[in-house]
Design a protein around this motif. Structure first.
Motif, mmCIF file in Angstrom:
data_model
loop_
_atom_site.group_PDB
_atom_site.id
_atom_site.type_symbol
_atom_site.label_atom_id
_atom_site.label_comp_id
_atom_site.label_asym_id
_atom_site.label_seq_id
_atom_site.Cartn_x
_atom_site.Cartn_y
_atom_site.Cartn_z
ATOM 1 N N ARG A 1 0.861 -1.193 0.000
ATOM 2 C CA ARG A 1 0.000 0.000 0.000
ATOM 3 C C ARG A 1 0.884 1.226 0.000
ATOM 4 N NH1 ARG A 1 3.128 0.941 3.013
ATOM 5 N NH2 ARG A 1 2.988 1.484 5.197
ATOM 6 N N PHE A 2 0.342 2.318 -0.536
ATOM 7 C CA PHE A 2 1.016 3.604 -0.405
ATOM 8 C C PHE A 2 0.118 4.456 0.499
ATOM 9 C CE2 PHE A 2 1.426 8.033 -1.934
ATOM 10 C CZ PHE A 2 2.679 8.260 -1.392
ATOM 11 N N PRO A 3 0.641 4.881 1.657
ATOM 12 C CA PRO A 3 -0.217 5.489 2.683
ATOM 13 C C PRO A 3 0.076 6.961 2.979
ATOM 14 C CG PRO A 3 1.638 4.405 3.735
ATOM 15 C CD PRO A 3 1.920 4.442 2.256
ATOM 16 N N ASN B 1 -2.611 -0.876 -2.692
ATOM 17 C CA ASN B 1 -3.724 0.021 -2.336
ATOM 18 C C ASN B 1 -3.217 1.447 -2.200
ATOM 19 O OD1 ASN B 1 -4.967 -2.412 -2.014
ATOM 20 N ND2 ASN B 1 -5.430 -2.155 0.175
ATOM 21 N N LEU B 2 -4.111 2.379 -2.435
ATOM 22 C CA LEU B 2 -3.853 3.762 -2.042
ATOM 23 C C LEU B 2 -4.655 3.981 -0.760
ATOM 24 C CD1 LEU B 2 -2.816 6.652 -2.524
ATOM 25 C CD2 LEU B 2 -4.877 7.062 -3.898
ATOM 26 N N ARG B 3 -3.959 4.373 0.295
ATOM 27 C CA ARG B 3 -4.688 4.622 1.540
ATOM 28 C C ARG B 3 -4.319 5.973 2.142
ATOM 29 N NH1 ARG B 3 -2.545 1.754 6.129
ATOM 30 N NH2 ARG B 3 -3.084 -0.075 4.920
ATOM 31 N N PHE B 4 -5.323 6.783 2.352
ATOM 32 C CA PHE B 4 -5.080 8.055 3.021
ATOM 33 C C PHE B 4 -5.020 7.821 4.519
ATOM 34 C CE2 PHE B 4 -6.843 9.230 -1.060
ATOM 35 C CZ PHE B 4 -5.859 10.107 -1.473
ATOM 36 N N ASP B 5 -3.913 8.206 5.079
ATOM 37 C CA ASP B 5 -3.694 8.031 6.505
ATOM 38 C C ASP B 5 -4.193 9.293 7.202
ATOM 39 O OD1 ASP B 5 -2.655 6.483 8.535
ATOM 40 O OD2 ASP B 5 -0.896 6.004 7.315
ATOM 41 N N ASP B 6 -5.493 9.366 7.365
ATOM 42 C CA ASP B 6 -6.086 10.650 7.775
ATOM 43 C C ASP B 6 -6.566 10.658 9.222
ATOM 44 O OD1 ASP B 6 -8.062 8.831 7.214
ATOM 45 O OD2 ASP B 6 -9.354 10.224 6.138
ATOM 46 N N THR B 7 -5.609 10.562 10.136
ATOM 47 C CA THR B 7 -5.984 10.523 11.555
ATOM 48 C C THR B 7 -5.716 11.841 12.266
ATOM 49 O OG1 THR B 7 -3.792 9.639 12.046
ATOM 50 C CG2 THR B 7 -5.570 8.053 11.792
ATOM 51 N N TYR C 1 -9.441 4.966 3.169
ATOM 52 C CA TYR C 1 -9.097 6.012 4.139
ATOM 53 C C TYR C 1 -8.993 5.352 5.510
ATOM 54 C CZ TYR C 1 -10.746 9.395 0.645
ATOM 55 O OH TYR C 1 -10.929 10.145 -0.487
ATOM 56 N N ALA C 2 -7.972 5.713 6.261
ATOM 57 C CA ALA C 2 -7.900 5.200 7.629
ATOM 58 C C ALA C 2 -9.169 5.591 8.380
ATOM 59 C CB ALA C 2 -6.654 5.744 8.331
ATOM 60 N N SER C 3 -9.735 6.745 8.030
ATOM 61 C CA SER C 3 -10.948 7.188 8.731
ATOM 62 C C SER C 3 -12.139 6.249 8.491
ATOM 63 C CB SER C 3 -11.302 8.620 8.333
ATOM 64 O OG SER C 3 -11.442 8.727 6.931
ATOM 65 N N THR D 1 -3.297 3.099 14.533
ATOM 66 C CA THR D 1 -4.094 3.013 13.307
ATOM 67 C C THR D 1 -3.397 2.242 12.195
ATOM 68 O OG1 THR D 1 -4.899 5.221 13.837
ATOM 69 C CG2 THR D 1 -5.334 4.419 11.603
ATOM 70 N N HIS D 2 -2.099 2.528 12.042
ATOM 71 C CA HIS D 2 -1.453 2.132 10.802
ATOM 72 C C HIS D 2 -1.408 0.617 10.581
ATOM 73 C CE1 HIS D 2 0.691 3.404 7.245
ATOM 74 N NE2 HIS D 2 1.313 2.250 7.352
ATOM 75 N N GLY D 3 -0.867 -0.093 11.569
ATOM 76 C CA GLY D 3 -0.732 -1.544 11.413
ATOM 77 C C GLY D 3 -2.078 -2.222 11.291
ATOM 78 N N LEU D 4 -3.061 -1.743 12.076
ATOM 79 C CA LEU D 4 -4.376 -2.368 12.031
ATOM 80 C C LEU D 4 -5.065 -2.086 10.696
ATOM 81 C CD1 LEU D 4 -5.350 -1.732 15.745
ATOM 82 C CD2 LEU D 4 -4.776 -3.941 14.684
ATOM 83 N N SER D 5 -4.828 -0.918 10.136
ATOM 84 C CA SER D 5 -5.377 -0.629 8.800
ATOM 85 C C SER D 5 -4.741 -1.577 7.784
ATOM 86 C CB SER D 5 -5.086 0.816 8.381
ATOM 87 O OG SER D 5 -5.589 1.727 9.327
ATOM 88 N N ASP D 6 -3.431 -1.765 7.900
ATOM 89 C CA ASP D 6 -2.741 -2.717 7.014
ATOM 90 C C ASP D 6 -3.392 -4.087 7.127
ATOM 91 O OD1 ASP D 6 -0.871 -0.904 6.089
ATOM 92 O OD2 ASP D 6 0.685 -1.474 7.534
ATOM 93 N N SER D 7 -3.625 -4.490 8.359
ATOM 94 C CA SER D 7 -4.180 -5.806 8.596
ATOM 95 C C SER D 7 -5.596 -5.924 8.021
ATOM 96 C CB SER D 7 -4.165 -6.055 10.098
ATOM 97 O OG SER D 7 -4.955 -7.145 10.408
ATOM 98 N N LEU D 8 -6.399 -4.863 8.222
ATOM 99 C CA LEU D 8 -7.773 -4.888 7.693
ATOM 100 C C LEU D 8 -7.773 -4.979 6.164
ATOM 101 C CD1 LEU D 8 -9.324 -2.184 10.033
ATOM 102 C CD2 LEU D 8 -10.051 -4.590 9.871
#
Ligand code: ATP
Ligand code: MG
Length: 578
Positions: free
Chosen positions: A48-50, A80-86, A116-118, A232-239
């Motif tokens: 992913r690119f976050p 994946n493209l993921r916005f890390d928006d926390t 989106y992480a959100s 957030t980050h690792g769990l988002s990766d996992s999800l």
């Protein structure tokens, strides 16, 4: 996360730099190969690119994009493209939009996997309650200052918070009330209960949630508690079932925490974090905070100013996605920080443009030439090649007439030795046209040159029998009445020093801004074919460099040109020697 600071070191070129067309090493591929060999993740590769949508992407991000999307492609996997928006206070939809545009422009496709992480806030909240119920997280009322004091140092262990012993019931109740908005901003946090004596400071009961009333660009005012990046980050990766979570070296110390959250929770997949060295470039700042400052304080014209190292700036400058991808491939991926010479990036660009940019004639600082023996009113159409590197590019016709423009510095009244350009009594060839001989310079009252009188030799028309007669210099030119007038912007590096942060005590990087990073020339004279240039079109202005029609300020029939890069390639010499 601040950018890692080997900033005072002298720039060195990464050992991994590929100078002979060999593919550079990539230790990440070795890790992936090994994981595949062991049958991990069912043979899947998913990266992913976050980006955090708090700024425009820059050339450093391009390295990460090429790496993540490139690996997915190479292993038949997904990225994946993921916005890390926390962090709602700094994020904005303008950045979300620009990031998508930039990744696409670089040539990569996340298909239907933009996240989106959100989107995971609810799920993350549930994970947090699980940790509380398991006695692995607690609500803490220490102030930020107290928390810092309790944290300890690398040499001394931390001190346990007096709130660490709260019961599961009390923690659950308080956390739910945090979410419900019962407590003021910053008054409480949710912390993981790990180990205040850990050798990894990050493991000393890190904060998982903070109270912050800020409108989020996607969730609006739904939440007044926001999860921290590490939670957030690792769990988002996992999800997202990411297999290899590639990040920059400053996260190496966070890896135990990344793994801890994943190991404590009932997750579907266990991604693996791998760190690599971020890209640093000479003459270039990569800190988003400083780039934002350059924009906000108007040191540059915007995020897409052609001097900015942003993808948007590079694109407007005339960079091609191919050149940037080639650069990313050549610098490789290393585990140790280094600084790459910006000359290598420019070299990749020249190589690409040399292959495909159409050659045209443009006189940037014009002086008039009158061919006294050329019939008035006569116009010839002369054939000239579009690109000697590419026979398929064909030829075009350029008009030639009695009055021409040449470059001011191509004429000297008192030429030094070996000046093979125009001077009284000297001959030069005009590209794809005739040999001309200078008779005299006609002056204005103030002594400046009004026009240069020359004669042409009709026998020497390009392609004719006598065309090969030896003269030492060949000049570019345009026909005065046919040429179009245009503005040309000469861009140079934004900083005068290889390391923009190299300043005496008390100074800052702005002291190294290059006052000549932009020189605007007006009244330039271009061959008429350039009238039809479309915004973004790229050309080689013969003997001058590569230029592109500015995508923003050009209008139909009235292009404005940006100098993308000059022709002089210092890197090519280094490459030859290697
Ligand atoms: P910050 O987190 O301070 O806002 P950042 O530069 O880390 O800034 P992100 O949006 O978090 O920005 O970065 C997205 C991804 O790009 C991350 O995985 C990050 O590691 C990577 N990245 C950022 N800068 C570079 C760089 N100079 N070289 C390589 N990769 C980079
Ligand atoms: Mg970051």
């Amino acid at each position: 996360m601040a950018s890692s600071g080997s900033e005072s070191e002298k720039p060195t070129v990464s050992e991994e730099v590929d100078t002979r067309g060999k593919r550079p090493s990539n230790f990440i591929k070795e890790i992936i190969n090994e994981d595949l060999r062991l049958g991990k993740n069912g043979g899947r590769v998913h990266t992913r690119f976050p980006p955090e949508p708090n700024g425009y992407l820059h050339i450093g991000h391009a390295k990460s994009i090429c790496l993540n999307f490139g690996l997915a492609k190479e292993y038949n996997g997904l990225c994946n493209l993921r916005f890390d928006d926390t962090n709602p206070s700094k994020e904005d939809t303008e950045y979300v939009d620009s990031i998508q545009e930039d990744v696409r422009w670089l040539g990569f496709d996340w298909e239907d996997r933009m996240y989106y992480a959100s989107d995971y806030f609810e799920q993350l909240y549930e994970y947090a309650e699980i940790l509380i119920k398991d006695g692995k997280a607690y609500v803490c009322d220490l102030s930020p200052d107290e928390m810092r004091e309790y944290r300890g140092t690398l040499k001394t262990p931390g001190k346990e918070s007096s709130y660490r012993g709260r019961s599961v019931e009390e923690n659950l109740d308080l956390f739910r009330r945090m979410r419900a908005g019962e407590f003021p901003d910053g008054s409480r946090t949710l912390r993981a209960k790990i180990d205040m004596a850990s050798g990894y400071i990050i493991m000393r009961d890190p904060v998982m949630y903070r109270i912050q009333r800020a409108e989020h660009h996607r969730t609006g005012n739904k939440w007044c508690i926001y999860p921290m990046y590490d939670f957030t980050h690792g769990l988002s990766d996992s999800l997202e079932m990411i297999t290899h979570s590639i990040c920059t070296l400053e996260f190496e110390n966070n890896r135990p925490l990344y793994d801890w959250f994943i190991n404590q929770l009932p997750v579907k997949s266990t991604p693996r974090q791998i760190e690599f060295a971020r890209l640093n470039l000479t003459r270039t700042l990569m800190s988003k905070r400083k780039l934002l400052e350059l924009v906000q304080k108007k040191y540059v014209a915007g995020w897409d100013d052609p001097r900015m190292p942003t993808i948007a700036g590079l694109r407007r400058r005339g960079y091609t996605p191919e050149a940037i991808r080639d650069f990313a491939e050549r610098i490789g991926v290393a585990k140790a920080d280094s600084t790459v010479d910006v000359g290598l990036l420019e070299h990749c660009l020249r190589e690409d443009l040399n292959r495909r940019a159409k050659r045209v004639m443009a006189v940037l600082r014009p002086v008039k030439v009158v061919l006294t023996n050329y019939p008035e009113g006569r116009v010839e159409e002369l054939e000239t090649e579009n690109n000697p590197e590419d026979p398929a590019a064909g030829t075009r016709m350029v008009p030639f007439s009695r009055e021409l423009y040449i470059e001011e510095d191509d004429f000297r009244e008192d030429p030094p030795k070996k000046f093979f350009r125009l001077a009284p009594g000297q001959e030069v060839r005009l590209k794809s046209a005739y040999i001309i001989k200078c008779v005299e310079a006609v002056k204005n009252a103030d002594g400046s040159i009004k026009e240069i009188h020359c004669t042409y030799d009709p026998e020497t028309r390009s392609g004719a029998a006598l065309a090969d007669r030896k003269v030492k210099g060949t000049l570019h030119w345009v026909s005065a009445p046919h040429s179009i007038e245009s503005e040309v912007r000469l861009y140079d590096h934004l900083f005068t020093k290889d390391n923009p942060e190299d300043v005496p005590e008390g100074g800052d990087y702005r002291d190294n801004l290059n006052p000549e990073s932009l020189v605007v020339l007006t009244g330039c004279r271009l061959e008429p074919s350039l009238k039809n240039a479309n915004p973004g079109d790229r050309f080689q202005f013969m003997r001058q460099g590569y230029f592109c029609a500015d995508p923003v300020d050009s209008s139909p029939q009235k292009p404005v040109f940006n100098r993308t890069v000059s022709l002089k390639d210092t890197w090519a010499k280094i490459e030859k020697k290697a």
